[in-house]
Design a protein around this motif. Structure first.
Motif, PDB file in Angstrom:
ATOM      1  N   PRO A   1       2.449  -2.903   8.435  1.00 55.02           N
ATOM      2  CA  PRO A   1       1.723  -1.857   9.148  1.00 55.02           C
ATOM      3  C   PRO A   1       1.973  -1.759  10.532  1.00 55.02           C
ATOM      4  CG  PRO A   1       0.217  -3.489   7.675  1.00 55.02           C
ATOM      5  CD  PRO A   1       1.805  -3.647   7.652  1.00 55.02           C
TER       6      PRO A   1
ATOM      7  N   VAL B   1       0.599   5.112   1.237  1.00 57.08           N
ATOM      8  CA  VAL B   1      -0.421   5.928   2.067  1.00 57.08           C
ATOM      9  C   VAL B   1       0.304   7.200   1.996  1.00 57.08           C
ATOM     10  CG1 VAL B   1      -1.325   4.006   3.309  1.00 57.08           C
ATOM     11  CG2 VAL B   1       0.696   5.105   4.132  1.00 57.08           C
TER      12      VAL B   1
ATOM     13  N   LEU C   1      -6.309   4.309   6.467  1.00 61.44           N
ATOM     14  CA  LEU C   1      -5.142   3.800   6.816  1.00 61.44           C
ATOM     15  C   LEU C   1      -5.645   2.461   7.670  1.00 61.44           C
ATOM     16  CD1 LEU C   1      -3.119   6.696   8.671  1.00 61.44           C
ATOM     17  CD2 LEU C   1      -2.909   5.619   6.202  1.00 61.44           C
TER      18      LEU C   1
ATOM     19  N   HIS D   1       8.835   3.076   5.251  1.00 68.09           N
ATOM     20  CA  HIS D   1       8.274   1.712   4.667  1.00 68.09           C
ATOM     21  C   HIS D   1       8.692   0.622   5.640  1.00 68.09           C
ATOM     22  CE1 HIS D   1      11.882  -0.345   3.394  1.00 68.09           C
ATOM     23  NE2 HIS D   1      12.396   0.955   3.208  1.00 68.09           N
TER      24      HIS D   1
ATOM     25  N   ALA E   1      -5.972  -0.016   4.911  1.00 72.14           N
ATOM     26  CA  ALA E   1      -4.359  -0.601   4.736  1.00 72.14           C
ATOM     27  C   ALA E   1      -3.832  -1.312   5.556  1.00 72.14           C
ATOM     28  CB  ALA E   1      -3.536   0.921   4.485  1.00 72.14           C
TER      29      ALA E   1
ATOM     30  N   CYS F   1      -2.996  -4.891   3.581  1.00 76.45           N
ATOM     31  CA  CYS F   1      -1.507  -4.808   3.092  1.00 76.45           C
ATOM     32  C   CYS F   1      -0.464  -5.365   3.821  1.00 76.45           C
ATOM     33  CB  CYS F   1      -1.124  -3.327   2.690  1.00 76.45           C
ATOM     34  SG  CYS F   1      -2.325  -2.391   1.693  1.00 76.45           S
TER      35      CYS F   1
ATOM     36  N   GLY G   1       0.637  -1.210  -0.110  1.00 74.50           N
ATOM     37  CA  GLY G   1      -0.050   0.044  -0.126  1.00 74.50           C
ATOM     38  C   GLY G   1       0.982   1.296  -0.042  1.00 74.50           C
TER      39      GLY G   1
ATOM     40  N   LEU H   1       3.478  -1.358   3.936  1.00 76.30           N
ATOM     41  CA  LEU H   1       3.260   0.040   3.578  1.00 76.30           C
ATOM     42  C   LEU H   1       4.365   1.095   3.189  1.00 76.30           C
ATOM     43  CD1 LEU H   1       0.595   0.689   6.232  1.00 76.30           C
ATOM     44  CD2 LEU H   1       0.088  -0.164   4.019  1.00 76.30           C
TER      45      LEU H   1
END
Length: 282
Positions: free
Chosen positions: A230, A45, A206, A227, A209, A213, A43, A216
């Motif tokens: 989550p 974001v 979020l 990165h 996500a 995901c 993802g 991220l």
């Protein structure tokens, strides 16, 4: 429908290396390094204007990077023909245009075009794959409606169906839950992440996500600033730094994913003061 599958080809590995895109001397994406492993859901974001859509457009080919490169299974995407790229990469844009008078079924059937010669007509297999995709995204009853007459949420599901029949090895989605009510947000993301393809998508929500995901990437002013998983990324400190909001983050007892609860301005200070007062009275 038994015996058919609108699933993808073998999932691909995507990398961007030093990816930049600029207009009039301004970098909309600035030196972005990103990796999607085969079969992984990654993802993007970040706040509005952070470069998510621009980065995705570079990946699916509507924009050409001004610096850096994008590779699919180690091969530079700049060397792909338009048709070859379309066979490997399917996209669901943020807003589907309704400016053309095609039916829903005709829009979805367009996803078969990369697998056909120019003069070839649809086969029985193409038709069956199209019908299956319509069923999977819950718009089979709309197959004969004009695409231009659909609501935003209906259009979004039709575009997901078109991507499914394309059978890509990489699926790129820009805010795929736009215009969808919560049931269809969950349905669409559950479907996308169940396909087994490699997936890169931008999301504003979020909590969605965090749940859907594997990893991220956080963008701010065109740069990747963080990165990870989550749990690694969604922290009160990062949310304050990148989004400028106070938030509480906990692990949901059912899903195991991080859950973000946003606090209105001043709420965190008030809570801290109340807690300090309670401690002082002990």
């Amino acid at each position: 429908m038994s015996g058919l599958s609108t699933g993808p080809a073998a999932p691909a590995e995507l990398r961007t290396e030093g990816l930049s895109y600029g207009v009039d001397g301004r970098h909309l994406v600035d030196g972005a390094d990103l990796h999607v492993a085969p079969g992984e859901t990654v993802g993007l974001v970040g706040p509005n204007g952070s470069g998510k859509t621009t980065l995705l457009r570079c990946v699916y080919g509507t924009l050409a990077p001004t610096h850096g490169r994008i590779t699919l299974d180690g091969r530079d995407l700049a060397g792909f023909s338009a048709k070859e790229r379309a066979r490997r990469v399917a996209t669901v844009p943020q807003d589907g245009s309704g400016a053309f008078e095609l039916t829903v079924r005709e829009i979805v059937a367009m996803g078969r075009s990369p697998h056909k010669r120019f003069w070839e007509t649809d086969t029985a297999d193409d038709a069956a794959r199209t019908d299956e995709a319509l069923e999977r995204v819950g718009v089979a009853e709309l197959r004969d409606r004009s695409f231009a007459a659909l609501s935003g949420g209906e259009r979004q599901r039709v575009l997901v169906a078109r991507a499914l029949v394309q059978q890509p090895s990489l699926l790129v989605l820009d805010e795929p839950t736009n215009h969808l009510d919560i049931r269809y947000q969950l349905d669409v993301l559950s479907l996308v992440t169940s396909l087994g393809t490699s997936t890169l998508l931008a999301l504003h929500d979020l909590n969605l996500a965090a749940y859907y995901c594997d990893r991220l990437y956080v963008l701010r002013e065109g740069r990747v600033v963080a990165h990870g998983t989550p749990h690694e990324i969604l922290t009160p400190g990062l949310l304050a730094d990148v989004y400028g909001v106070a938030a509480e983050v906990s692990t949901h007892p059912v899903t195991g994913a991080p859950t973000v609860v946003y606090l209105p301005p001043g709420a965190a200070d008030g809570r801290s003061a109340a807690a300090s007062g309670a401690v002082g009275r002990r």
